[in-house]
Design a protein around this motif. Sequence first.
Motif, PDB file in Angstrom:
ATOM      1  N   GLY A 226       0.805  -1.216   0.000  1.00  0.00           N
ATOM      2  CA  GLY A 226       0.000   0.000   0.000  1.00  0.00           C
ATOM      3  C   GLY A 226       0.836   1.263   0.000  1.00  0.00           C
ATOM      4  N   ARG A 227       1.909   1.272   0.774  1.00  0.00           N
ATOM      5  CA  ARG A 227       2.694   2.489   0.931  1.00  0.00           C
ATOM      6  C   ARG A 227       3.796   2.650  -0.121  1.00  0.00           C
ATOM      7  N   LEU A 228       4.076   1.591  -0.882  1.00  0.00           N
ATOM      8  CA  LEU A 228       5.130   1.690  -1.895  1.00  0.00           C
ATOM      9  C   LEU A 228       4.603   1.494  -3.318  1.00  0.00           C
ATOM     10  N   ILE A 229       3.839   0.446  -3.543  1.00  0.00           N
ATOM     11  CA  ILE A 229       3.400   0.161  -4.901  1.00  0.00           C
ATOM     12  C   ILE A 229       2.351   1.159  -5.396  1.00  0.00           C
ATOM     13  N   ILE A 230       1.398   1.512  -4.538  1.00  0.00           N
ATOM     14  CA  ILE A 230       0.388   2.494  -4.964  1.00  0.00           C
ATOM     15  C   ILE A 230       1.034   3.833  -5.340  1.00  0.00           C
ATOM     16  N   PRO A 231       1.909   4.423  -4.498  1.00  0.00           N
ATOM     17  CA  PRO A 231       2.595   5.662  -4.900  1.00  0.00           C
ATOM     18  C   PRO A 231       3.477   5.469  -6.141  1.00  0.00           C
ATOM     19  N   LEU A 232       4.055   4.277  -6.302  1.00  0.00           N
ATOM     20  CA  LEU A 232       4.906   4.036  -7.471  1.00  0.00           C
ATOM     21  C   LEU A 232       4.083   4.109  -8.756  1.00  0.00           C
ATOM     22  N   PHE A 233       2.971   3.395  -8.809  1.00  0.00           N
ATOM     23  CA  PHE A 233       2.135   3.416 -10.016  1.00  0.00           C
ATOM     24  C   PHE A 233       1.533   4.796 -10.251  1.00  0.00           C
ATOM     25  N   PHE A 234       1.071   5.423  -9.185  1.00  0.00           N
ATOM     26  CA  PHE A 234       0.529   6.773  -9.321  1.00  0.00           C
ATOM     27  C   PHE A 234       1.606   7.732  -9.826  1.00  0.00           C
ATOM     28  N   GLY A 235       2.810   7.606  -9.275  1.00  0.00           N
ATOM     29  CA  GLY A 235       3.897   8.479  -9.679  1.00  0.00           C
ATOM     30  C   GLY A 235       4.296   8.278 -11.127  1.00  0.00           C
ATOM     31  N   VAL A 236       4.395   7.022 -11.552  1.00  0.00           N
ATOM     32  CA  VAL A 236       4.771   6.731 -12.944  1.00  0.00           C
ATOM     33  C   VAL A 236       3.733   7.289 -13.910  1.00  0.00           C
TER      34      VAL A 236
ATOM     35  N   PRO B 113       5.718  14.747 -16.511  1.00  0.00           N
ATOM     36  CA  PRO B 113       6.246  16.084 -16.815  1.00  0.00           C
ATOM     37  C   PRO B 113       7.766  16.096 -16.998  1.00  0.00           C
ATOM     38  N   GLN B 114       8.482  15.241 -16.256  1.00  0.00           N
ATOM     39  CA  GLN B 114       9.932  15.148 -16.447  1.00  0.00           C
ATOM     40  C   GLN B 114      10.251  14.669 -17.849  1.00  0.00           C
ATOM     41  N   THR B 115       9.547  13.634 -18.294  1.00  0.00           N
ATOM     42  CA  THR B 115       9.768  13.082 -19.634  1.00  0.00           C
ATOM     43  C   THR B 115       9.448  14.121 -20.698  1.00  0.00           C
ATOM     44  N   TYR B 116       8.367  14.838 -20.495  1.00  0.00           N
ATOM     45  CA  TYR B 116       7.951  15.837 -21.477  1.00  0.00           C
ATOM     46  C   TYR B 116       8.991  16.942 -21.632  1.00  0.00           C
ATOM     47  N   TYR B 117       9.449  17.507 -20.523  1.00  0.00           N
ATOM     48  CA  TYR B 117      10.404  18.613 -20.609  1.00  0.00           C
ATOM     49  C   TYR B 117      11.789  18.145 -21.049  1.00  0.00           C
ATOM     50  N   GLN B 118      12.143  16.912 -20.748  1.00  0.00           N
ATOM     51  CA  GLN B 118      13.436  16.401 -21.186  1.00  0.00           C
ATOM     52  C   GLN B 118      13.472  16.201 -22.706  1.00  0.00           C
ATOM     53  N   TYR B 119      12.363  15.737 -23.264  1.00  0.00           N
ATOM     54  CA  TYR B 119      12.293  15.453 -24.705  1.00  0.00           C
ATOM     55  C   TYR B 119      11.244  16.324 -25.368  1.00  0.00           C
ATOM     56  N   ILE B 120      11.180  17.578 -24.978  1.00  0.00           N
ATOM     57  CA  ILE B 120      10.089  18.464 -25.393  1.00  0.00           C
ATOM     58  C   ILE B 120      10.017  18.631 -26.909  1.00  0.00           C
ATOM     59  N   ASN B 121      11.156  18.546 -27.576  1.00  0.00           N
ATOM     60  CA  ASN B 121      11.159  18.708 -29.032  1.00  0.00           C
ATOM     61  C   ASN B 121      10.623  17.482 -29.769  1.00  0.00           C
TER      62      ASN B 121
ATOM     63  N   GLU C  27       8.131   6.200 -17.472  1.00  0.00           N
ATOM     64  CA  GLU C  27       9.421   5.892 -16.851  1.00  0.00           C
ATOM     65  C   GLU C  27       9.289   5.989 -15.328  1.00  0.00           C
ATOM     66  N   THR C  28      10.213   5.337 -14.631  1.00  0.00           N
ATOM     67  CA  THR C  28      10.222   5.456 -13.165  1.00  0.00           C
ATOM     68  C   THR C  28      11.056   6.654 -12.712  1.00  0.00           C
ATOM     69  N   ASN C  29      12.107   6.985 -13.477  1.00  0.00           N
ATOM     70  CA  ASN C  29      13.006   8.086 -13.106  1.00  0.00           C
ATOM     71  C   ASN C  29      13.418   7.985 -11.628  1.00  0.00           C
ATOM     72  N   HIS C  30      13.205   9.046 -10.845  1.00  0.00           N
ATOM     73  CA  HIS C  30      13.682   9.018  -9.461  1.00  0.00           C
ATOM     74  C   HIS C  30      12.896   8.048  -8.576  1.00  0.00           C
TER      75      HIS C  30
ATOM     76  N   ILE D 271       8.539  12.145  -3.470  1.00  0.00           N
ATOM     77  CA  ILE D 271       7.836  11.789  -4.703  1.00  0.00           C
ATOM     78  C   ILE D 271       7.718  12.994  -5.630  1.00  0.00           C
ATOM     79  N   LEU D 272       7.472  14.163  -5.072  1.00  0.00           N
ATOM     80  CA  LEU D 272       7.250  15.371  -5.872  1.00  0.00           C
ATOM     81  C   LEU D 272       8.532  16.051  -6.348  1.00  0.00           C
ATOM     82  N   HIS D 273       9.615  15.957  -5.575  1.00  0.00           N
ATOM     83  CA  HIS D 273      10.701  16.921  -5.696  1.00  0.00           C
ATOM     84  C   HIS D 273      11.346  16.973  -7.075  1.00  0.00           C
TER      85      HIS D 273
END
Length: 400
Positions: free
Chosen positions: A115-125, A131-139, A154-157, A338-340
Amino acid sequence: MSSLWFVNCHLTRNHIDFVFIIAHKTRLVDTKKRRYDLDWLRVIAILAVYFHHIGMPFNGDGFHIMNSESSKILDDIMVYFEQFRLPLLFLISGTGTVLAFSKRTWQQFFKERTGRLIIPLFFGVLFIVPPQTYYQYINEFSSYWQIYTDGRFETNHLWFIENLYIISIVAIPLIIFLKSKKSQRFRNWFAKMTSYKVGLLTGGLPLIILTIVLKRYYPTGSSSLTNLSETFFYTYFFIAGILFASSQLFWDNLKKFRRFHLIIFIVSSFLFYGYYFVPNTVVEPHLSISVRWDIWYGLCCLLGWSFVLALLGYGQIHLNKPSLWLKKMNEAIYPFYILHQTVIVVFAYYIIQLDLNIPAKLTILFISSFLVIIIIYRFMIYPFKIIRVLFGMKNKPNLK
């Protein structure tokens, strides 16, 4: 002179006395008593990750968003702190796992971790990382929603949460073993070893040796679980946290030998930077490239291991105190993690375009990202039950 050393030096006495004293010494940590030092260290470890990511756009190390200019001095500083910020986080997670397990059956623990790890992981992905993926490859994108139509997830951080979940579940048999009477013999041996001044320090030898060996086959710094060198490295610190939390004697020895561990940490810091700055032309004629990397990985392990030993010792003295601010920070630190990076990447994309020097951009990025993360947490996460669950927080009564 401790009773453990006294018994060890008088082996001619009744062996039963020896076992009794060791068994008494290896009593389990009192899980009902709040360990404020561990709370502080958890907050410090995640803030260290945050500050590291603040500097990444400016150190020339290939972050998601990179400034046109980079700072060699910043990179030289960051490479040092890289050696113990994540090891500390995994070790504290290991100790926290034992404390969480002590109040639950293994089935309840499995459910709680999920509950405390997998749910935030899927929500985060799905919602935090895009937004990280978008700004990294914005072009490469015609719109933000193309990430979803193309399935560019992606999972990123959040790799840390993914790895932590797998390691926590795999470690369940070890925790059950350490809680059982079957582990008494092992805990007695471990207690005896750690009661010598160099005992805890030599616990880092397997870390050094196996990391060097595994790096020859898995040399990259990839955070994937299949990268066995990195996975072993972080799992070792996680298991060390489990072992330390399994007996009060181990914590007592960490405090007892804190000055010795601090000296080793200082010495290893000089060795680390001495080797880091030595010109390649000096060592190339004498050492092959593989041996040079072996030395580097060995020094990195020694630095990280001695740091956590010293910090855990001094933390018991200086950080084991309650605080209203600590209570609030300890609750907020997981959503903060999760946000930073997403907030940093989005803000960095615009800030690096400003006609300012690196210190000014760093300052603006720090202030703006920190304030926005706190605002999002306080007004969009903290008050709402469903959102709290998505960010891995415990529910509180009287929330919306």
